[in-house]
Design a protein around this motif. Structure first.
Motif, PDB file in Angstrom:
ATOM      1  N   TRP A  29       0.833  -1.201   0.000  1.00 57.61           N
ATOM      2  CA  TRP A  29       0.000   0.000   0.000  1.00 57.61           C
ATOM      3  C   TRP A  29       0.869   1.253   0.000  1.00 57.61           C
ATOM      4  O   TRP A  29       0.631   2.194  -0.774  1.00 57.61           O
ATOM      5  CB  TRP A  29      -0.906  -0.023   1.228  1.00 57.61           C
ATOM      6  CG  TRP A  29      -1.875   1.128   1.301  1.00 57.61           C
ATOM      7  CD1 TRP A  29      -3.049   1.257   0.633  1.00 57.61           C
ATOM      8  CD2 TRP A  29      -1.728   2.300   2.117  1.00 57.61           C
ATOM      9  NE1 TRP A  29      -3.668   2.442   0.967  1.00 57.61           N
ATOM     10  CE2 TRP A  29      -2.863   3.109   1.877  1.00 57.61           C
ATOM     11  CE3 TRP A  29      -0.765   2.750   3.003  1.00 57.61           C
ATOM     12  CZ2 TRP A  29      -3.059   4.339   2.503  1.00 57.61           C
ATOM     13  CZ3 TRP A  29      -0.956   3.969   3.633  1.00 57.61           C
ATOM     14  CH2 TRP A  29      -2.084   4.745   3.380  1.00 57.61           C
ATOM     15  N   GLN A  30       1.886   1.265   0.859  1.00 54.52           N
ATOM     16  CA  GLN A  30       2.809   2.406   0.901  1.00 54.52           C
ATOM     17  C   GLN A  30       3.547   2.571  -0.425  1.00 54.52           C
ATOM     18  O   GLN A  30       3.694   3.685  -0.944  1.00 54.52           O
ATOM     19  CB  GLN A  30       3.828   2.213   2.037  1.00 54.52           C
ATOM     20  CG  GLN A  30       3.241   2.247   3.437  1.00 54.52           C
ATOM     21  CD  GLN A  30       2.916   3.657   3.900  1.00 54.52           C
ATOM     22  OE1 GLN A  30       3.192   4.634   3.213  1.00 54.52           O
ATOM     23  NE2 GLN A  30       2.328   3.763   5.087  1.00 54.52           N
ATOM     24  N   ALA A  31       4.015   1.457  -0.996  1.00 53.98           N
ATOM     25  CA  ALA A  31       4.772   1.509  -2.247  1.00 53.98           C
ATOM     26  C   ALA A  31       3.917   2.028  -3.398  1.00 53.98           C
ATOM     27  O   ALA A  31       4.372   2.841  -4.214  1.00 53.98           O
ATOM     28  CB  ALA A  31       5.323   0.122  -2.581  1.00 53.98           C
ATOM     29  N   CYS A  32       2.670   1.578  -3.454  1.00 55.85           N
ATOM     30  CA  CYS A  32       1.783   2.012  -4.539  1.00 55.85           C
ATOM     31  C   CYS A  32       1.483   3.503  -4.458  1.00 55.85           C
ATOM     32  O   CYS A  32       1.456   4.199  -5.484  1.00 55.85           O
ATOM     33  CB  CYS A  32       0.493   1.201  -4.513  1.00 55.85           C
ATOM     34  SG  CYS A  32       0.688  -0.509  -5.079  1.00 55.85           S
ATOM     35  N   HIS A  33       1.257   3.983  -3.246  1.00 53.35           N
ATOM     36  CA  HIS A  33       1.015   5.423  -3.098  1.00 53.35           C
ATOM     37  C   HIS A  33       2.260   6.228  -3.456  1.00 53.35           C
ATOM     38  O   HIS A  33       2.161   7.315  -4.052  1.00 53.35           O
ATOM     39  CB  HIS A  33       0.550   5.730  -1.669  1.00 53.35           C
ATOM     40  CG  HIS A  33      -0.909   5.492  -1.458  1.00 53.35           C
ATOM     41  ND1 HIS A  33      -1.874   6.436  -1.761  1.00 53.35           N
ATOM     42  CD2 HIS A  33      -1.578   4.408  -1.005  1.00 53.35           C
ATOM     43  CE1 HIS A  33      -3.064   5.953  -1.479  1.00 53.35           C
ATOM     44  NE2 HIS A  33      -2.918   4.716  -1.024  1.00 53.35           N
ATOM     45  N   TRP A  34       3.430   5.713  -3.127  1.00 51.72           N
ATOM     46  CA  TRP A  34       4.675   6.402  -3.507  1.00 51.72           C
ATOM     47  C   TRP A  34       4.828   6.421  -5.025  1.00 51.72           C
ATOM     48  O   TRP A  34       5.195   7.447  -5.609  1.00 51.72           O
ATOM     49  CB  TRP A  34       5.871   5.693  -2.872  1.00 51.72           C
ATOM     50  CG  TRP A  34       7.185   6.351  -3.192  1.00 51.72           C
ATOM     51  CD1 TRP A  34       7.779   7.376  -2.537  1.00 51.72           C
ATOM     52  CD2 TRP A  34       8.057   6.016  -4.284  1.00 51.72           C
ATOM     53  NE1 TRP A  34       8.969   7.722  -3.127  1.00 51.72           N
ATOM     54  CE2 TRP A  34       9.172   6.902  -4.211  1.00 51.72           C
ATOM     55  CE3 TRP A  34       8.012   5.069  -5.301  1.00 51.72           C
ATOM     56  CZ2 TRP A  34      10.227   6.855  -5.126  1.00 51.72           C
ATOM     57  CZ3 TRP A  34       9.066   5.029  -6.213  1.00 51.72           C
ATOM     58  CH2 TRP A  34      10.148   5.905  -6.123  1.00 51.72           C
ATOM     59  N   ILE A  35       4.535   5.299  -5.672  1.00 56.40           N
ATOM     60  CA  ILE A  35       4.640   5.217  -7.130  1.00 56.40           C
ATOM     61  C   ILE A  35       3.682   6.194  -7.800  1.00 56.40           C
ATOM     62  O   ILE A  35       4.055   6.926  -8.730  1.00 56.40           O
ATOM     63  CB  ILE A  35       4.358   3.773  -7.611  1.00 56.40           C
ATOM     64  CG1 ILE A  35       5.504   2.848  -7.189  1.00 56.40           C
ATOM     65  CG2 ILE A  35       4.184   3.737  -9.133  1.00 56.40           C
ATOM     66  CD1 ILE A  35       5.210   1.386  -7.406  1.00 56.40           C
ATOM     67  N   MET A  36       2.448   6.241  -7.319  1.00 60.44           N
ATOM     68  CA  MET A  36       1.474   7.163  -7.907  1.00 60.44           C
ATOM     69  C   MET A  36       1.900   8.615  -7.704  1.00 60.44           C
ATOM     70  O   MET A  36       1.732   9.458  -8.598  1.00 60.44           O
ATOM     71  CB  MET A  36       0.084   6.923  -7.296  1.00 60.44           C
ATOM     72  CG  MET A  36      -0.540   5.611  -7.722  1.00 60.44           C
ATOM     73  SD  MET A  36      -2.270   5.423  -7.183  1.00 60.44           S
ATOM     74  CE  MET A  36      -2.057   5.359  -5.390  1.00 60.44           C
ATOM     75  N   ASP A  37       2.460   8.905  -6.552  1.00 59.20           N
ATOM     76  CA  ASP A  37       2.939  10.264  -6.281  1.00 59.20           C
ATOM     77  C   ASP A  37       4.088  10.637  -7.206  1.00 59.20           C
ATOM     78  O   ASP A  37       4.144  11.757  -7.741  1.00 59.20           O
ATOM     79  CB  ASP A  37       3.380  10.363  -4.819  1.00 59.20           C
ATOM     80  CG  ASP A  37       3.814  11.768  -4.442  1.00 59.20           C
ATOM     81  OD1 ASP A  37       2.981  12.695  -4.569  1.00 59.20           O
ATOM     82  OD2 ASP A  37       4.973  11.948  -4.027  1.00 59.20           O
ATOM     83  N   GLN A  38       5.004   9.697  -7.443  1.00 59.15           N
ATOM     84  CA  GLN A  38       6.141   9.946  -8.325  1.00 59.15           C
ATOM     85  C   GLN A  38       5.703  10.109  -9.782  1.00 59.15           C
ATOM     86  O   GLN A  38       6.242  10.942 -10.523  1.00 59.15           O
ATOM     87  CB  GLN A  38       7.155   8.797  -8.219  1.00 59.15           C
ATOM     88  CG  GLN A  38       7.854   8.704  -6.876  1.00 59.15           C
ATOM     89  CD  GLN A  38       8.591   9.978  -6.518  1.00 59.15           C
ATOM     90  OE1 GLN A  38       9.413  10.478  -7.296  1.00 59.15           O
ATOM     91  NE2 GLN A  38       8.288  10.534  -5.340  1.00 59.15           N
ATOM     92  N   ILE A  39       4.718   9.326 -10.197  1.00 62.07           N
ATOM     93  CA  ILE A  39       4.191   9.462 -11.566  1.00 62.07           C
ATOM     94  C   ILE A  39       3.578  10.837 -11.760  1.00 62.07           C
ATOM     95  O   ILE A  39       3.765  11.496 -12.790  1.00 62.07           O
ATOM     96  CB  ILE A  39       3.154   8.356 -11.850  1.00 62.07           C
ATOM     97  CG1 ILE A  39       3.845   6.992 -11.952  1.00 62.07           C
ATOM     98  CG2 ILE A  39       2.380   8.651 -13.139  1.00 62.07           C
ATOM     99  CD1 ILE A  39       2.882   5.837 -12.098  1.00 62.07           C
ATOM    100  N   SER A  40       2.850  11.288 -10.749  1.00 65.03           N
ATOM    101  CA  SER A  40       2.226  12.607 -10.828  1.00 65.03           C
ATOM    102  C   SER A  40       3.273  13.722 -10.873  1.00 65.03           C
ATOM    103  O   SER A  40       3.179  14.651 -11.689  1.00 65.03           O
ATOM    104  CB  SER A  40       1.296  12.803  -9.633  1.00 65.03           C
ATOM    105  OG  SER A  40       0.717  14.088  -9.637  1.00 65.03           O
ATOM    106  N   LYS A  41       4.287  13.635 -10.015  1.00 61.22           N
ATOM    107  CA  LYS A  41       5.308  14.674  -9.949  1.00 61.22           C
ATOM    108  C   LYS A  41       6.199  14.682 -11.184  1.00 61.22           C
ATOM    109  O   LYS A  41       6.578  15.733 -11.702  1.00 61.22           O
ATOM    110  CB  LYS A  41       6.173  14.477  -8.702  1.00 61.22           C
ATOM    111  CG  LYS A  41       5.464  14.774  -7.391  1.00 61.22           C
ATOM    112  CD  LYS A  41       6.392  14.517  -6.211  1.00 61.22           C
ATOM    113  CE  LYS A  41       5.703  14.829  -4.889  1.00 61.22           C
ATOM    114  NZ  LYS A  41       6.584  14.537  -3.722  1.00 61.22           N
ATOM    115  N   LYS A  46      -2.061  11.572 -13.575  1.00 65.61           N
ATOM    116  CA  LYS A  46      -2.786  11.145 -12.393  1.00 65.61           C
ATOM    117  C   LYS A  46      -3.390   9.762 -12.623  1.00 65.61           C
ATOM    118  O   LYS A  46      -4.059   9.528 -13.639  1.00 65.61           O
ATOM    119  CB  LYS A  46      -3.908  12.136 -12.063  1.00 65.61           C
ATOM    120  CG  LYS A  46      -4.702  11.748 -10.829  1.00 65.61           C
ATOM    121  CD  LYS A  46      -5.836  12.736 -10.557  1.00 65.61           C
ATOM    122  CE  LYS A  46      -6.638  12.320  -9.330  1.00 65.61           C
ATOM    123  NZ  LYS A  46      -7.758  13.259  -9.082  1.00 65.61           N
ATOM    124  N   VAL A  47      -3.127   8.861 -11.702  1.00 71.38           N
ATOM    125  CA  VAL A  47      -3.718   7.519 -11.761  1.00 71.38           C
ATOM    126  C   VAL A  47      -5.183   7.625 -11.356  1.00 71.38           C
ATOM    127  O   VAL A  47      -5.503   8.116 -10.273  1.00 71.38           O
ATOM    128  CB  VAL A  47      -2.976   6.543 -10.826  1.00 71.38           C
ATOM    129  CG1 VAL A  47      -3.650   5.171 -10.840  1.00 71.38           C
ATOM    130  CG2 VAL A  47      -1.505   6.415 -11.229  1.00 71.38           C
TER     131      VAL A  47
END
Length: 250
Positions: A29-41, A46-47
């Motif tokens: 869960w933590q890793a997925c949120h980090w990945i989505m944040d990095q994709i956005s930045k 946006k996922v």
């Protein structure tokens, strides 16, 4: 894996002596949120939709993925039984035992069974309950493959059992419950570094149960062995007499 418009990510962890379902869920869960944040930045994308579990983990499922690649601990047990032992203890000859195995293996293939075994789920469920494992994981943990061959010019039987997806722990979770922890201590499997030992015990007893059950089927004792116990639910006053009348030659 990317079926259609979805992207499925497979995370692989080493949870040491813990079964690890809860810790891996939290880490993912933590890793997925980090990945989505990095994709956005990084890309300004946006996922739109995210789900923590899509069945790719095969958690609590019987799947070919678990059979081929495993999940949790992979363990093997093997033995060689002489004809003297099979006749005295199991009431069958080595040839009868192997012929019976081939009949069950053929039936398993015909029914679409994943792997070949007879009733290892009984042993897995019993030890899981006693030692504080996740009962739901009996599904993937009971995936196994039994093999049997005649050896020593047909005078003995070689048998092996592979459990490729045994999901167990000797720390954390239900293993901390008092009675379950006591059971683990009794078999020397409590605490850090003990999960391989527990896996070996489960697999060894599962192999023994499969050999015993197969022998009962081959010797035509399977139904007879169960039938007297029906009386236990009918008349509790005759329990002792019923059990005393069960005759099994040794």
């Amino acid at each position: 894996m990317a079926p259609g418009r979805d992207l499925h990510m497979h995370f692989v962890y080493d949870s040491a002596d813990a079964a690890g379902q809860n810790m891996t869920t939290g880490c993912t869960w933590q890793a997925c949120h980090w990945i989505m944040d990095q994709i956005s930045k990084t890309f300004g994308i946006k996922v739109n939709r995210f789900i923590i579990e899509s069945n790719l983990s095969n958690d609590k499922k019987v799947t070919y993925n678990n059979f081929m690649f495993g999940r949790g601990t992979r363990v093997v047990a093997e033995c060689k039984l002489s004809g003297k032992v099979t006749k005295r203890i199991l009431n069958v000859t080595p040839d009868q035992l192997v012929r019976g195995y081939h009949s069950l293996a053929a039936g398993g293939v015909a029914s679409g069974m994943i792997g070949v075994n007879i009733n290892i789920a009984n042993m897995v469920a019993a030890i899981f309950t006693a030692t504080g494992q996740d009962i739901g994981s009996v599904h993937e943990s009971s995936v196994g493959h039994l093999t049997m061959d005649l050896v020593d010019n047909g005078e003995a039987v070689y048998a092996s059992l592979v459990l490729p997806s045994l999901l167990i722990g000797t720390v954390g979770g239900g293993t901390r419950l008092p009675h379950q922890r006591e059971a683990l201590q009794m078999i020397g499997c409590d605490g850090t570094g003990k999960s391989p030992c527990l896996a070996e015990i489960i697999c060894g007893f599962a192999l023994a149960l499969d050999l015993s059950t197969l022998s009962a089927l081959v010797a035509d004792e399977f139904a007879a062995a169960h039938h007297p116990l029906v009386a236990l639910s009918r008349d509790t006053d005759t329990v002792g007499e019923t059990l005393l009348n069960i005759k099994t030659p040794i």
